[in-house]
Write a protein that holds these residues in place. Sequence first.
Motif, PDB file in Angstrom:
ATOM      1  N   TYR A 152      37.468  44.860  44.321  1.00 14.52           N
ATOM      2  CA  TYR A 152      37.283  43.411  44.251  1.00 14.52           C
ATOM      3  C   TYR A 152      37.048  42.836  45.652  1.00 14.52           C
ATOM      4  O   TYR A 152      36.108  42.067  45.879  1.00 14.52           O
ATOM      5  CB  TYR A 152      38.513  42.765  43.594  1.00 14.52           C
ATOM      6  CG  TYR A 152      38.617  41.280  43.785  1.00 14.52           C
ATOM      7  CD1 TYR A 152      37.798  40.403  43.077  1.00 14.52           C
ATOM      8  CD2 TYR A 152      39.542  40.739  44.671  1.00 14.52           C
ATOM      9  CE1 TYR A 152      37.891  39.029  43.248  1.00 14.52           C
ATOM     10  CE2 TYR A 152      39.646  39.373  44.849  1.00 14.52           C
ATOM     11  CZ  TYR A 152      38.820  38.520  44.136  1.00 14.52           C
ATOM     12  OH  TYR A 152      38.923  37.157  44.319  1.00 14.52           O
ATOM     13  N   LYS A 162      41.306  48.921  42.191  1.00 18.34           N
ATOM     14  CA  LYS A 162      40.738  47.689  41.625  1.00 18.34           C
ATOM     15  C   LYS A 162      40.782  46.562  42.656  1.00 18.34           C
ATOM     16  O   LYS A 162      39.828  45.790  42.791  1.00 18.34           O
ATOM     17  CB  LYS A 162      41.485  47.280  40.356  1.00 18.34           C
ATOM     18  CG  LYS A 162      41.220  48.208  39.197  1.00 18.34           C
ATOM     19  CD  LYS A 162      42.041  47.837  37.976  1.00 18.34           C
ATOM     20  CE  LYS A 162      41.825  48.861  36.866  1.00 18.34           C
ATOM     21  NZ  LYS A 162      42.648  48.590  35.690  1.00 18.34           N
ATOM     22  N   LYS A 180      49.387  42.753  36.846  1.00 20.56           N
ATOM     23  CA  LYS A 180      48.880  42.430  35.502  1.00 20.56           C
ATOM     24  C   LYS A 180      48.878  40.930  35.235  1.00 20.56           C
ATOM     25  O   LYS A 180      48.050  40.439  34.469  1.00 20.56           O
ATOM     26  CB  LYS A 180      49.678  43.169  34.437  1.00 20.56           C
ATOM     27  CG  LYS A 180      49.420  44.662  34.460  1.00 20.56           C
ATOM     28  CD  LYS A 180      50.218  45.392  33.417  1.00 20.56           C
ATOM     29  CE  LYS A 180      49.957  46.881  33.534  1.00 20.56           C
ATOM     30  NZ  LYS A 180      50.728  47.669  32.608  1.00 20.56           N
ATOM     31  N   ASP A 181      49.790  40.201  35.863  1.00 23.35           N
ATOM     32  CA  ASP A 181      49.846  38.748  35.690  1.00 23.35           C
ATOM     33  C   ASP A 181      48.926  38.007  36.652  1.00 23.35           C
ATOM     34  O   ASP A 181      48.528  36.876  36.381  1.00 23.35           O
ATOM     35  CB  ASP A 181      51.275  38.240  35.905  1.00 23.35           C
ATOM     36  CG  ASP A 181      52.245  38.769  34.872  1.00 23.35           C
ATOM     37  OD1 ASP A 181      51.829  39.022  33.727  1.00 23.35           O
ATOM     38  OD2 ASP A 181      53.429  38.945  35.216  1.00 23.35           O
ATOM     39  N   ASN A 182      48.623  38.625  37.781  1.00 19.64           N
ATOM     40  CA  ASN A 182      47.917  37.925  38.857  1.00 19.64           C
ATOM     41  C   ASN A 182      46.495  38.397  39.128  1.00 19.64           C
ATOM     42  O   ASN A 182      45.861  37.922  40.065  1.00 19.64           O
ATOM     43  CB  ASN A 182      48.726  38.032  40.160  1.00 19.64           C
ATOM     44  CG  ASN A 182      49.990  37.213  40.097  1.00 19.64           C
ATOM     45  OD1 ASN A 182      49.985  36.090  39.625  1.00 19.64           O
ATOM     46  ND2 ASN A 182      51.085  37.789  40.571  1.00 19.64           N
ATOM     47  N   PHE A 183      45.983  39.336  38.321  1.00 12.94           N
ATOM     48  CA  PHE A 183      44.637  39.846  38.559  1.00 12.94           C
ATOM     49  C   PHE A 183      43.904  40.067  37.254  1.00 12.94           C
ATOM     50  O   PHE A 183      44.473  40.542  36.285  1.00 12.94           O
ATOM     51  CB  PHE A 183      44.693  41.169  39.333  1.00 12.94           C
ATOM     52  CG  PHE A 183      43.352  41.657  39.792  1.00 12.94           C
ATOM     53  CD1 PHE A 183      42.809  41.213  40.986  1.00 12.94           C
ATOM     54  CD2 PHE A 183      42.615  42.549  39.018  1.00 12.94           C
ATOM     55  CE1 PHE A 183      41.561  41.654  41.406  1.00 12.94           C
ATOM     56  CE2 PHE A 183      41.372  42.996  39.435  1.00 12.94           C
ATOM     57  CZ  PHE A 183      40.847  42.544  40.627  1.00 12.94           C
ATOM     58  N   SER A 184      42.636  39.732  37.279  1.00 12.97           N
ATOM     59  CA  SER A 184      41.752  39.969  36.146  1.00 12.97           C
ATOM     60  C   SER A 184      40.481  40.620  36.673  1.00 12.97           C
ATOM     61  O   SER A 184      39.928  40.168  37.682  1.00 12.97           O
ATOM     62  CB  SER A 184      41.420  38.634  35.465  1.00 12.97           C
ATOM     63  OG  SER A 184      40.235  38.719  34.724  1.00 12.97           O
ATOM     64  N   SER A 185      40.020  41.665  36.010  1.00 13.02           N
ATOM     65  CA  SER A 185      38.791  42.335  36.441  1.00 13.02           C
ATOM     66  C   SER A 185      37.602  41.383  36.444  1.00 13.02           C
ATOM     67  O   SER A 185      36.694  41.519  37.253  1.00 13.02           O
ATOM     68  CB  SER A 185      38.490  43.529  35.535  1.00 13.02           C
ATOM     69  OG  SER A 185      39.491  44.498  35.682  1.00 13.02           O
ATOM     70  N   GLU A 186      37.612  40.415  35.558  1.00 13.22           N
ATOM     71  CA  GLU A 186      36.516  39.453  35.464  1.00 13.22           C
ATOM     72  C   GLU A 186      36.630  38.324  36.493  1.00 13.22           C
ATOM     73  O   GLU A 186      35.634  37.880  37.053  1.00 13.22           O
ATOM     74  CB  GLU A 186      36.442  38.828  34.061  1.00 13.22           C
ATOM     75  CG  GLU A 186      36.137  39.806  32.949  1.00 13.22           C
ATOM     76  CD  GLU A 186      37.360  40.606  32.506  1.00 13.22           C
ATOM     77  OE1 GLU A 186      38.486  40.076  32.548  1.00 13.22           O
ATOM     78  OE2 GLU A 186      37.171  41.783  32.139  1.00 13.22           O
ATOM     79  N   GLU A 187      37.853  37.853  36.737  1.00 13.70           N
ATOM     80  CA  GLU A 187      38.052  36.672  37.582  1.00 13.70           C
ATOM     81  C   GLU A 187      38.643  36.973  38.955  1.00 13.70           C
ATOM     82  O   GLU A 187      38.653  36.111  39.823  1.00 13.70           O
ATOM     83  CB  GLU A 187      38.944  35.666  36.855  1.00 13.70           C
ATOM     84  CG  GLU A 187      38.376  35.185  35.533  1.00 13.70           C
ATOM     85  CD  GLU A 187      39.356  34.313  34.791  1.00 13.70           C
ATOM     86  OE1 GLU A 187      39.838  33.325  35.384  1.00 13.70           O
ATOM     87  OE2 GLU A 187      39.659  34.625  33.617  1.00 13.70           O
ATOM     88  N   LEU A 191      44.175  35.590  40.232  1.00 18.51           N
ATOM     89  CA  LEU A 191      44.331  34.403  39.398  1.00 18.51           C
ATOM     90  C   LEU A 191      45.202  33.324  40.033  1.00 18.51           C
ATOM     91  O   LEU A 191      44.884  32.139  39.939  1.00 18.51           O
ATOM     92  CB  LEU A 191      44.910  34.802  38.034  1.00 18.51           C
ATOM     93  CG  LEU A 191      44.085  35.843  37.251  1.00 18.51           C
ATOM     94  CD1 LEU A 191      44.843  36.287  36.010  1.00 18.51           C
ATOM     95  CD2 LEU A 191      42.720  35.294  36.907  1.00 18.51           C
TER      96      LEU A 191
END
Length: 177
Positions: free
Chosen positions: A23, A19, A148-155, A158
């Motif tokens: 990205y 992922k 999980k706290d620092n990455f978003s598939s959409e954004e 983070l």
Amino acid sequence: MASILAFAGSNSSTSINYKLVKYTSGLVGENEIKLMDLSTLPVPMFSEDVEKAHGYPNDMVALNEDIKKADGLMISVNEHNSGPSAYFKNLMDWLSRVDKRFLADKKILLMSASPGKRGAQSALTYVKDTLPRFGGEVVATFSLPSFKDNFSSEEGILDETLKNGHQEALQVFLNSI
């Protein structure tokens, strides 16, 4: 325009390192990018006996050719028990048998991600110290902790500090190729 080969050193279909590299590959602008999902490669465990009996796996010969064609590599490594995964180590073992200097003159952006707070830094350090033995030059590194706290598939990334560190590492890499 440079040619970049991007992959994660994981054979997990849900790899967070894949992922991250996916990205990152989306941020290379006008450069040509080839994103590979190595989890689909059926690579036997390296053994001299297997090599003598069957030769090199076709997938490793093809991956070696893809590496040769690329100007640079983006690799994200996962960590198992404070080291790179057995899968990634196995890839390096096979590739080094196909061609001892399989990374000759390749510029490398080396990344890692983990669900933990260290961001797979032990695996990152091991691989960073190992890749030059095969001719590669790690020009930049980036570690993403607490995925999980620092990455978003959409954004994407983070945390602003981590996002800036990632952008800086990517820019150093892009400037080198």
